[in-house]
Design an enzyme around this catalytic site. Sequence first.
Site, PDB file in Angstrom:
ATOM      1  CD  GLU A 127       2.246  -0.938   0.414  1.00 53.47           C
ATOM      2  OE1 GLU A 127       3.369  -0.539   0.139  1.00 53.47           O
ATOM      3  OE2 GLU A 127       1.291  -0.838  -0.364  1.00 53.47           O
ATOM      4  N   GLY A 266      -6.998   1.629  -3.573  1.00 54.19           N
ATOM      5  CA  GLY A 266      -7.343   1.483  -4.974  1.00 54.19           C
ATOM      6  C   GLY A 266      -6.888   0.143  -5.499  1.00 54.19           C
ATOM      7  CD  GLU A 301      -1.254  -1.037  -7.729  1.00 52.79           C
ATOM      8  OE1 GLU A 301      -0.369  -1.563  -7.023  1.00 52.79           O
ATOM      9  OE2 GLU A 301      -1.727   0.080  -7.473  1.00 52.79           O
TER      10      GLU A 301
END
Length: 848
Positions: A127, A266, A301
């Site tokens: 990403e 993260g 997530e």
Amino acid sequence: MPGTNLTRNEAQERAALLDVHHYAVDLDLTVSDTEFSSTTVVRFSSREAGGATFADLVDAREPRMWLNGTELDAAAYADNRIALSGLAEGDNELRVETRLPYSRTGEGLHRFVDPADDRVYLYTQFEVPDARRVYTTFEQPDLKATFTFTIDAPEGWTVVSNSPTPEPETLGEGVSRWAFAETKRMSTYITALIAGEYDTVTDTYRGDYDEIPLGIQVRKSLREHLDHEEIFEITKQGFAFFENTFEMGYPFGKYDQAFVPEYNMGAMENAGAVTFRDEYIFRSRQTHAAYESRANTILHEMAHMWFGDLVTMKWWDDLWLNESFAEFASHHAEVNATKYTGAWTGFTNQRKNWAYRQDQLPSTHPIAADNYDLHAVEANFDGITYAKGASTLKQLVAWVGEKDFFAGLRSYFTKHAFGNTELKDLLAELEAASGRELGSWSQEWLQTSGVNTLRPRFVVDEQGGFTSFAVEQTATDDYPTLRRHRIAIGLYDHTDAGLVRRARVETDIEGALTSVDALVGQPQPDLVLLNDDDLTYAKIRLDERSLATLTSSIADIPDSLARALCWGAAWDMLRDAELPARQFVPIVLAGVGTESDLTAVQTLLRQGGSAVALYSAPDNRAALAAEWEHGVRALLDAAAPGSDHQLALVRAYAGAAESDEAISFVTGLLDGSTTLEGLTVDTDLRWSLVTGLARAGAYGDKEIDAELARDNTIAGQENAAGARAARPDAAAKEAAWESVVVRDDLPNETQRSIAGAFQQPGQAELLQPYVERYLDTARTVIQKGVWRASEILQSFFPRANPSAENLATIDAWLADNDDLDPTTRRYVDEGRSDLARALAAQARDAAV
């Protein structure tokens, strides 16, 4: 030339022409230590006979390309694109064979050799647009397809992708092949590969839907520190909560969570193969806040598996919705499904402050940003995208009602599963579920910039009662929108039980002034708290009596969320030059020692240091620094042995140490001549102490080298690099500049450690020569790529030595360079804003 950029218009044109069906990706990871081979076969269809488009592939070495069986000329590959012309109407096939470089920047396929044991670890990070660094793609989120990955790698490696890991086939000469089953339909950016000498721990989640095999991957040198029981517990609680709330089973079969080194983010929501930075595997004792933060990231997530992976935005304009939803959902799940029930307090104390700061910079943008190309997308991964968006979603839940909000979500997931959507598709389902019209709400909250400020305005009679009460709403001249807010107003009085809420009124705020008649007749309290319970996104102000109450009694408020709002108000007032630093520091010292939210403790200790170093008047700074150092030491001495407060305070004391007494104390903790009951000076704490001493000039290369010899791991190397850069030494600063700004051979995380330590308060004279050097570099630094350029532009900006001279220099430079790359201008503008804010706050502190 497009380079690695892609515009929204190009993506729309390509999506109008193509449907992509399947990628077959074969990777050979045994070619060399610097590159791998990549073979991609893409099956797609064209709506137009003879049509033309392009595929994406970055940094290919000697690629060979075939379209529908015909080999393309080498010239078809240029500027990181493969030109495709003469497409057949209907089915087409593109085959590309090439070699590609491993990454050391955390983009594409990153390769890492662990200095602890020389083992090799790889992982992908795609990403926003980096799958094209590993295989040939049509790199945009709305061209979803299925994938089969076939991986050749050294025998005995762990290999993980989006599908369950198959039994490897032995190819001979120490090489095995992993042929993964076909995936569900997904976007390129959430495909993944994790490969290397990882250890894996497994478990299974059994809920109301299918069983979900669980795996955790971690480097062998970190295996002893892996607390897999805690991670699996949060994972299972998350699946139970989300499957029940969404009334839909997890859509991707199995669920691996890999903790990987030198990670830029993260974590990343790759479907069924989530990657996390491996600092989340704690080598040393951490406070409760660290575990709460990790749990939040795990749940963030996981929420993406539905919102983002199952249903995906058409283009990155709706990136905010992807991240804001996960931010909101992770805190909501944490509070309702885990032991971290104070998560919204932590959000207010940390994440919301991030959003407020970002929203007051010149680079502020609407939550629904105009991401016209990939460069704009990368620049807009910020506090507005995450925390302001999540705050707005929290307000939306209050607006439509929680029951109807989740009913609309369930309909949205069902209707658009494995497809792509826009914001209007979600709003349609929420309107249908709630009966609320949301078009005007969307315009007001999502398509405007800036943060409102709410102030109490009231009149008190001789008996001390309110004869009138109103909430004043203001906005900046540049972003004048006055929004509708649903807020609560709390009235707090001193009692034997502390500063307790006596009354609460919930009301709608609209326009410049809103009367709150329900409060008329109420006695004036010791504290008036606007936005009690943190229902909306707005800065709040404290009246004179309320501010006086907080100065002495913030610790007496029993509710942690109410305290968080008060802390936030005081911090905003400091940064807006309404509260002098000499008044803010005593408020922190009065309350941080007993603050129960450890996220707040860490935030407040950082803010207190900033108030001294950046926001205090130069003539007041030495006295305030001494007050801060002595105050933190007193709190440390009073902290319960072995407590989280003790650990947080000793770290803060190392960062504040300036006096001979403080330096001697910190040195004693390191060499063992000084001890604190309950405190173990373990590996990570040692580095905090070493860095503090290096920053103060008490430790040099010899001492840092000795500490590195104790901890010759990648974390040790990164900490040592940061400690060297923090030193008040001209040679150390020059070496740091050379390592990050000039050299290209250091890995991303080491560079980040150096860059983050370069600008140190109190080193203004030493750092002054780098102002002009920074501005010279800024003109061309974008050529190093967005990730590295952003790090340099942010970390080396002269924030640590705010002066009118530097502000004038930067203003003149900005005026003379009107052709800057937008990313460069953004970060220099942001730094300039911080500099001006610091100078205004210093002037306020001087005026007291």
